[in-house]
Design a protein around this motif. Structure first.
Motif, PDB file in Angstrom:
ATOM      1  N   VAL A   8      23.050  44.478 -11.691  1.00  0.00           N
ATOM      2  CA  VAL A   8      22.504  43.155 -12.040  1.00  0.00           C
ATOM      3  C   VAL A   8      23.513  42.354 -12.868  1.00  0.00           C
ATOM      4  O   VAL A   8      23.724  41.158 -12.635  1.00  0.00           O
ATOM      5  CB  VAL A   8      21.166  43.323 -12.802  1.00  0.00           C
ATOM      6  CG1 VAL A   8      20.749  42.023 -13.457  1.00  0.00           C
ATOM      7  CG2 VAL A   8      20.076  43.796 -11.854  1.00  0.00           C
ATOM      8  N   ASP A  66      25.350  38.836 -11.835  1.00  0.00           N
ATOM      9  CA  ASP A  66      25.244  37.672 -12.711  1.00  0.00           C
ATOM     10  C   ASP A  66      26.606  36.986 -12.859  1.00  0.00           C
ATOM     11  O   ASP A  66      26.691  35.768 -12.993  1.00  0.00           O
ATOM     12  CB  ASP A  66      24.723  38.122 -14.081  1.00  0.00           C
ATOM     13  CG  ASP A  66      24.368  36.945 -14.970  1.00  0.00           C
ATOM     14  OD1 ASP A  66      23.790  35.982 -14.446  1.00  0.00           O
ATOM     15  OD2 ASP A  66      24.677  36.990 -16.173  1.00  0.00           O
ATOM     16  N   ILE A  85      17.511  44.420 -17.351  1.00  0.00           N
ATOM     17  CA  ILE A  85      17.464  44.218 -15.895  1.00  0.00           C
ATOM     18  C   ILE A  85      16.530  43.056 -15.543  1.00  0.00           C
ATOM     19  O   ILE A  85      16.898  42.156 -14.781  1.00  0.00           O
ATOM     20  CB  ILE A  85      16.997  45.519 -15.188  1.00  0.00           C
ATOM     21  CG1 ILE A  85      18.055  46.617 -15.358  1.00  0.00           C
ATOM     22  CG2 ILE A  85      16.718  45.272 -13.707  1.00  0.00           C
ATOM     23  CD1 ILE A  85      17.558  48.010 -15.032  1.00  0.00           C
ATOM     24  N   SER A 120      18.010  39.498 -14.136  1.00  0.00           N
ATOM     25  CA  SER A 120      17.777  39.246 -12.715  1.00  0.00           C
ATOM     26  C   SER A 120      16.948  37.981 -12.472  1.00  0.00           C
ATOM     27  O   SER A 120      16.914  37.470 -11.366  1.00  0.00           O
ATOM     28  CB  SER A 120      17.115  40.457 -12.042  1.00  0.00           C
ATOM     29  OG  SER A 120      15.964  40.811 -12.731  1.00  0.00           O
ATOM     30  N   LEU A 150      19.810  35.045 -11.746  1.00  0.00           N
ATOM     31  CA  LEU A 150      21.046  35.387 -11.033  1.00  0.00           C
ATOM     32  C   LEU A 150      21.519  34.218 -10.163  1.00  0.00           C
ATOM     33  O   LEU A 150      20.716  33.608  -9.455  1.00  0.00           O
ATOM     34  CB  LEU A 150      20.811  36.600 -10.125  1.00  0.00           C
ATOM     35  CG  LEU A 150      20.685  37.954 -10.813  1.00  0.00           C
ATOM     36  CD1 LEU A 150      20.497  39.050  -9.761  1.00  0.00           C
ATOM     37  CD2 LEU A 150      21.897  38.264 -11.667  1.00  0.00           C
TER      38      LEU A 150
END
Lengths: 475, 147
Positions: free
Chosen positions: A118, A122, B27, B31, B34
């Motif tokens: 993740v 990003d 996480i 997320s 993103l």
């Protein structure tokens, strides 16, 4: 094959240096983790040496790597023919770890992989420093042809591009692109993943070998659960590779401490690793300056003869990375911004300014103790863990613990003093770098901590087994 | 007083639970925001400047050379000394155009114009005595010194 070459070279290097023994799983993992990092370090040196010798990227680096692997392989075979396996396991290899803890470690590693992915998604180009410093330099090496030395041009602003930073990572990335035949974004990602995973494996396996599997698993959980370690691992910068080489040096010297007779291999690999730390980042130079005197101090007067012999082999391991670094710093790199921006009067004024000391101490402390998803480490949790479980440094690990603890503390002090004397605006300098500096120290600090944690109490079953075991009969 | 085994279990459980909670939070929170694979700021800038790189290569500037740089902000703001608030466009342009050296000045024979946006580029060109050599669209210009 070309992708595996560094790993095979690392395996051959560690294979030659390691005492010939039937290794437990943890020791095999330790060897593999060291082989990965040291092999990549050797590949970086080979690529740089070939670039300097040929004046541009040619297949010379590949030929050199193959020749190096063949030579090391031949030495390894010859050594294995001369010696037989000793049936010895270092540390507490026979201890059985609780199943629940094994399951918890697997879950934590799964979460760490998910978090890493993740974090990468990003910032697919990596953090600010990744593209502005490390991958920019890799592009100069890869795209520049005969003009690759433009990477160190004084036209590049040194406050931002830092053209004096060493070349382990840029050379590895440029090597990867050369092998792939294109500038794949996956090359720096793969290298970063190897160093991040390798550091976790190195810490967990080394603690397992030295202190037992239970503490090895807990050390794995501790580092995998440190968000900033994963963040900077996924940011494609050089901080985690530096942390790997610092930890590897400490682990190798700790393994040397477990040997009744001095070895040549462990100090040689420790020297290579310390040299690669300096080849990774300028902070590695501080580590290099510290490791020898601190190691000498932990030996004490009684172990002077062993210490001198050890230092000679450590020096032999240092030779290749130090030669590359000396050439780079003397012939290619511009002056460092922290040195160039310094004046005698300004230096004294900054050092005498109490507010600077207080500001840095406050910022570093806040970063160390805060628990949030973006925190550097869960230091308060680790402190709580030590309070609950207790600390007891076993006599066999006193020297290794002292080395790891002193080196970590002195590195932190060194970073602090660099901030105090920094010619840059203090808030900017501290604010843009203190998290990464702490991350550089996290694996070494955790290694010291897990050398100091009280050994787990044996389970009733283990006690019963021990009582039933016949004296003198191996378990 | 708890015995050693109980303390071991509590210690291990605390370490695992806090670690796992922190990672799950990390996480989930990351997320949520993103960017798309090609939607990150540096990637977008690189894509915008890609035609310029090809143009420079066609002029023999592929492995070495230096070009100037102008943008809609001042030279000082292009490359701020001690600030994390600005300067990304110049730095990212250097990253995109490497191994060509980017000089933070309009006083070179060839100059990169990094001038996105709807505003006219004419005032910037006249102030710096520059003329458009090639307009690559999206605010990416190759400029030359005006006669």
């Amino acid at each position: 094959m070309i992708v595996l070459l560094p790993f095979l070279t690392g395996l051959a290097l560690t294979g030659i240096a390691w005492p010939r023994r039937k290794a437990e799983a943890a020791e095999t993992l330790l060897l593999a983790a060291l082989a990965l990092g040291l092999g990549l370090g050797a590949a970086s040196l080979t690529f740089f040496a070939s670039l300097v010798a040929a004046g541009t990227i040619t297949s010379a680096f590949f030929v050199t790597e193959v020749v190096l692997l063949l030579v090391l392989g031949r030495i390894l075979l010859a050594r294995n023919e001369r010696s037989r396996d000793e049936v010895v396991t270092a540390g507490r290899g026979r201890e059985r770890a609780p199943r629940l803890l094994v399951a918890a470690t697997v879950v934590m590693l799964g979460l760490a992989v998910a978090a890493y992915v993740v974090l990468f998604l990003d910032k697919p180009n990596g953090g600010w420093d990744a593209w502005m410093i490390w991958n920019l330099r890799a592009r100069f090496l890869y795209r520049g042809g005969e003009h690759w030395k433009d990477a160190f041009s004084t036209l590049l602003d040194k406050n931002h591009f830092h053209a004096d930073y060493p070349l382990l990572l840029p050379a590895l990335v440029a090597r990867g692109w050369t092998c792939a035949g294109a500038e794949s974004r996956l090359v720096p990602v793969a290298i970063a993943a190897v160093f991040t995973g390798g550091t976790i494996a190195l810490l967990g396996s080394s603690v397992a070998v030295l202190r037992g599997k239970t503490l090895g698993l807990l050390a794995t959980i501790a580092i995998a659960g440190t968000p900033d370690f994963l963040h900077y691992g996924g940011s494609l910068c050089s901080d985690v590779p530096l942390a790997f080489f610092v930890l590897a040096t400490l682990v190798l010297l700790a393994r040397e401490d477990q040997e009744s007779e001095p070895t040549r291999g462990f100090p040689f690999l420790a020297g290579l690793s310390a040299g690669l730390a300096a080849w990774t980042k300028n902070e590695g130079l501080l580590f290099l300056a510290l490791i020898v005197p601190v190691r000498l101090a932990t030996h004490g007067r009684s172990g002077l003869a062993r210490a001198v012999r050890e230092l000679l082999w450590l020096g032999a391991g240092l030779a290749a990375p130090l030669a590359a670094l000396a050439y780079f710093k003397l012939a290619l790199a511009p002056t460092n911004d922290l040195i160039e921006g310094q004046s005698a009067g300004g230096f004294l004024e900054k050092v005498a300014d109490v507010h600077r000391w207080a500001y840095i101490a406050r910022e570093m402390t806040i970063e160390l103790v805060k628990i949030e998803h973006w925190g550097t480490s869960f230091l308060p949790v680790l402190a709580g863990f030590i309070v609950i479980v207790g600390a007891k440094v076993e006599p066999a690990h006193r020297r290794s613990f002292a080395l790891a603890a002193w080196v970590t503390a002195l590195l932190a002090l060194g970073y602090f003093l660099v901030y105090v004397a920094s010619p840059h605006k203090l808030e900017y300098h501290v604010g843009t770098s203190h998290r990464r500096l702490i991350v550089q120290l996290v694996p070494a600090g955790l290694f010291a901590l897990f050398l100091a944690v009280r050994a787990p109490a044996p389970s009733p079953g283990t006690l019963r087994d021990a009582k039933m075991r016949e004296p003198g009969k191996p378990d | 007083m708890l015995d050693a085994r109980t303390r071991d279990r509590i210690g291990a459980a605390a370490l695992t639970l806090v670690g796992a909670t922190i990672l799950i939070l990390l996480i989930v929170q990351t997320s949520r925001s993103l960017p798309s694979w090609d939607g990150e700021a540096v990637t977008i800038l690189e894509r915008r400047l890609a035609p310029l790189r090809a143009d420079l290569a066609a002029r023999g500037l592929s492995e070495t050379g230096k070009v100037g740089y102008v943008s809609r902000v001042s030279q000082g703001e292009n490359l701020p000394g001690d600030s994390s608030s600005g300067g990304r466009d110049f730095l990212a342009a250097q990253y995109a155009l490497a191994p060509i050296l980017l000089v933070n000045s309009p006083d070179l024979p060839l100059v990169i114009g990094d001038l996105p946006g709807p505003e006219s580029v004419a005032p910037i060109l006249s102030a710096n005595r520059l003329a458009i050599e090639t307009d690559h669209g999206s605010g990416a210009y190759l400029l030359r010194r005006a006669e």
